[in-house]
Design a protein around this motif. Structure first.
Motif, mmCIF file in Angstrom:
data_model
loop_
_atom_site.group_PDB
_atom_site.id
_atom_site.type_symbol
_atom_site.label_atom_id
_atom_site.label_comp_id
_atom_site.label_asym_id
_atom_site.label_seq_id
_atom_site.Cartn_x
_atom_site.Cartn_y
_atom_site.Cartn_z
ATOM 1 N N GLU A 110 8.364 -7.151 3.638
ATOM 2 C CA GLU A 110 9.712 -7.696 3.437
ATOM 3 C C GLU A 110 10.210 -8.373 4.712
ATOM 4 O O GLU A 110 10.765 -9.485 4.670
ATOM 5 N N GLU A 111 10.022 -7.717 5.850
ATOM 6 C CA GLU A 111 10.462 -8.268 7.129
ATOM 7 C C GLU A 111 9.787 -9.604 7.411
ATOM 8 O O GLU A 111 10.427 -10.570 7.842
ATOM 9 N N PRO A 122 2.397 -15.191 -0.302
ATOM 10 C CA PRO A 122 1.454 -14.159 -0.735
ATOM 11 C C PRO A 122 1.379 -13.062 0.322
ATOM 12 O O PRO A 122 1.260 -13.329 1.513
ATOM 13 N N SER A 123 1.454 -11.819 -0.106
ATOM 14 C CA SER A 123 1.333 -10.706 0.835
ATOM 15 C C SER A 123 0.455 -9.641 0.206
ATOM 16 O O SER A 123 0.343 -9.559 -1.016
ATOM 17 N N GLN A 171 4.640 4.625 -7.444
ATOM 18 C CA GLN A 171 5.911 4.002 -7.810
ATOM 19 C C GLN A 171 5.754 2.486 -7.906
ATOM 20 O O GLN A 171 6.623 1.722 -7.487
ATOM 21 N N ALA A 172 4.620 2.046 -8.459
ATOM 22 C CA ALA A 172 4.259 0.633 -8.443
ATOM 23 C C ALA A 172 5.333 -0.262 -9.039
ATOM 24 O O ALA A 172 5.709 -1.279 -8.452
ATOM 25 N N GLN A 173 5.838 0.085 -10.208
ATOM 26 C CA GLN A 173 6.813 -0.769 -10.865
ATOM 27 C C GLN A 173 8.087 -0.902 -10.038
ATOM 28 O O GLN A 173 8.718 -1.962 -10.004
ATOM 29 N N GLY A 174 8.460 0.161 -9.354
ATOM 30 C CA GLY A 174 9.648 0.100 -8.510
ATOM 31 C C GLY A 174 9.489 -0.902 -7.391
ATOM 32 O O GLY A 174 10.423 -1.664 -7.083
ATOM 33 N N TYR A 175 8.304 -0.942 -6.783
ATOM 34 C CA TYR A 175 8.062 -1.910 -5.711
ATOM 35 C C TYR A 175 7.977 -3.327 -6.257
ATOM 36 O O TYR A 175 8.438 -4.280 -5.608
ATOM 37 N N LEU A 176 7.427 -3.492 -7.442
ATOM 38 C CA LEU A 176 7.403 -4.816 -8.063
ATOM 39 C C LEU A 176 8.823 -5.332 -8.253
ATOM 40 O O LEU A 176 9.132 -6.488 -7.940
ATOM 41 N N GLN A 177 9.705 -4.480 -8.728
ATOM 42 C CA GLN A 177 11.092 -4.887 -8.938
ATOM 43 C C GLN A 177 11.788 -5.216 -7.619
ATOM 44 O O GLN A 177 12.620 -6.130 -7.549
ATOM 45 N N ARG A 178 11.430 -4.530 -6.551
ATOM 46 C CA ARG A 178 12.012 -4.837 -5.247
ATOM 47 C C ARG A 178 11.538 -6.205 -4.751
ATOM 48 O O ARG A 178 12.305 -6.957 -4.147
ATOM 49 N N TYR A 179 10.279 -6.533 -5.019
ATOM 50 C CA TYR A 179 9.803 -7.870 -4.686
ATOM 51 C C TYR A 179 10.531 -8.926 -5.516
ATOM 52 O O TYR A 179 10.837 -10.022 -5.027
ATOM 53 N N GLN A 180 10.825 -8.603 -6.764
ATOM 54 C CA GLN A 180 11.574 -9.542 -7.601
ATOM 55 C C GLN A 180 12.963 -9.809 -7.023
ATOM 56 O O GLN A 180 13.416 -10.958 -6.960
ATOM 57 N N ARG A 181 13.637 -8.753 -6.605
ATOM 58 C CA ARG A 181 14.974 -8.926 -6.027
ATOM 59 C C ARG A 181 14.904 -9.718 -4.720
ATOM 60 O O ARG A 181 15.769 -10.548 -4.436
ATOM 61 N N LEU A 182 13.860 -9.468 -3.933
ATOM 62 C CA LEU A 182 13.692 -10.194 -2.678
ATOM 63 C C LEU A 182 13.466 -11.683 -2.933
ATOM 64 O O LEU A 182 14.047 -12.543 -2.249
ATOM 65 N N ALA A 183 12.633 -12.009 -3.925
ATOM 66 C CA ALA A 183 12.366 -13.406 -4.261
ATOM 67 C C ALA A 183 13.643 -14.123 -4.683
ATOM 68 O O ALA A 183 13.903 -15.264 -4.273
#
Length: 312
Positions: free
Chosen positions: A28-29, A43-44, A51-63
């Motif tokens: 994220e940083e 790409p990272s 907690q895979a889905q939770g991290y996917l959703q955090r990437y969505q919010r970041l995008a």
């Protein structure tokens, strides 16, 4: 409308198996820093967690917040309850997230590295477990994105030109390849002949695939200490120029922002006419049936995409 050129931030990170939160925070940083340079895609490498889905959703919010597209490495998912005990119920999947935070498409790894086969199920076997028998099923589907038609492959898929061919036949011009590839993937016997053979494999194969596919390849590998076998070499490879300046040459952690000039892809195709030949009905390597199956699978990807978004 596809971009004629865009910037990509290659986030090369040393993922820690027992520290998923630290791994995400580092990625994220790095993405936040790169966003100030007007990147279009980041790409990272993302580590698997329960907690895979939770991290996917955090990437969505970041995008959505940074207004950038993200391909966040791969996530291992528990895909089904064991049926016969023969196939591991886990799959390794990568997602393309657009600048609005929407998941536009996904890809599950097809060609598993030998040690992975005890723990993961390939895309093909996953389809057999979860779908009605479909003769036109293709594991390699193209995703319509703001950057153009994108295909995703994962790590060891790079060894198989057939995977690239299916994506090219379906119209992909950009192929993203998240990876975890180290020097220690070769046996001790092989390392005695060339301690750098896996770096050589990656460097030569990526440039070859870019030329023979007339496509832009975005390869993002894990980084880390050289003494532990990490060589990184995250890069953009294009036909005509090969490895694009600014790409990684080693396994150091950090981010490199690299220009992806899609005009080179078009120039190469006009010169080599590889896609044109592959599309011919009388082409002598018999790709016609594959092309039809790839096209049908690509058209069904929209339905698959909408289903994925609804599940998140």
């Amino acid at each position: 409308m596809a971009s004629s050129s865009f910037k990509v931030a290659l986030v090369q990170t040393w993922p820690k198996p027992l520290a998923p939160e630290d791994n995400f925070k580092y990625a994220e940083e790095q993405i936040r820093k790169a966003a100030s340079e007007g990147i279009a895609l980041a790409p990272s490498f993302a580590l698997t967690t329960a907690q895979a889905q939770g991290y996917l959703q955090r990437y969505q919010r970041l995008a959505a917040e940074l207004h950038v597209n993200i391909c966040a490495g791969t996530i291992v998912l528990h895909a089904w309850d064991p049926i016969d005990g023969k196939q591991p119920p886990y799959i390794n999947t990568s997602y393309f997230i657009d600048h609005h935070g929407q998941v536009l498409g996904e890809y599950t790894k097809t060609n598993l590295w030998i040690p992975e086969r005890q723990h993961l199920t390939s895309n093909i076997d996953h389809a057999r477990q979860t779908q009605t028998e479909n003769a036109t099923f293709s594991p390699h589907q193209v995703i319509e994105t703001p950057l153009g038609r994108v295909g995703i492959l994962v790590c060891w898929d790079t060894a198989f030109p057939e995977a690239f061919r299916q994506l090219v036949l379906a119209g992909a011009k950009i192929i993203i390849i998240p990876s975890f590839w180290t020097l220690r993937d070769m046996s001790e016997e092989g390392l005695q002949h060339n301690a750098e053979c896996e770096r050589l494999f990656v460097q030569s194969t990526l440039v070859t695939r870019a030329f023979e596919s007339t496509a832009a390849l975005i390869f993002c590998n894990a980084g880390g200490p050289a003494e532990e076998g990490f060589f990184g070499c995250s890069q953009v490879a294009l036909p005509i120029v090969g490895k694009v300046p600014g790409s990684f040459d080693d396994g150091s952690e950090g981010t490199r922002v690299v220009d992806v000039d899609m005009k080179l892809v078009d120039i190469a195709e006009r010169n080599y006419r590889i896609r044109q030949d592959l599309g011919r009905e009388d082409w002598h390597y018999g790709y016609t049936k594959v092309k039809k199956a790839a096209a049908e699978s690509a058209s069904s990807a929209v339905v698959k995409r909408d289903t994925t978004i609804a599940q998140l």
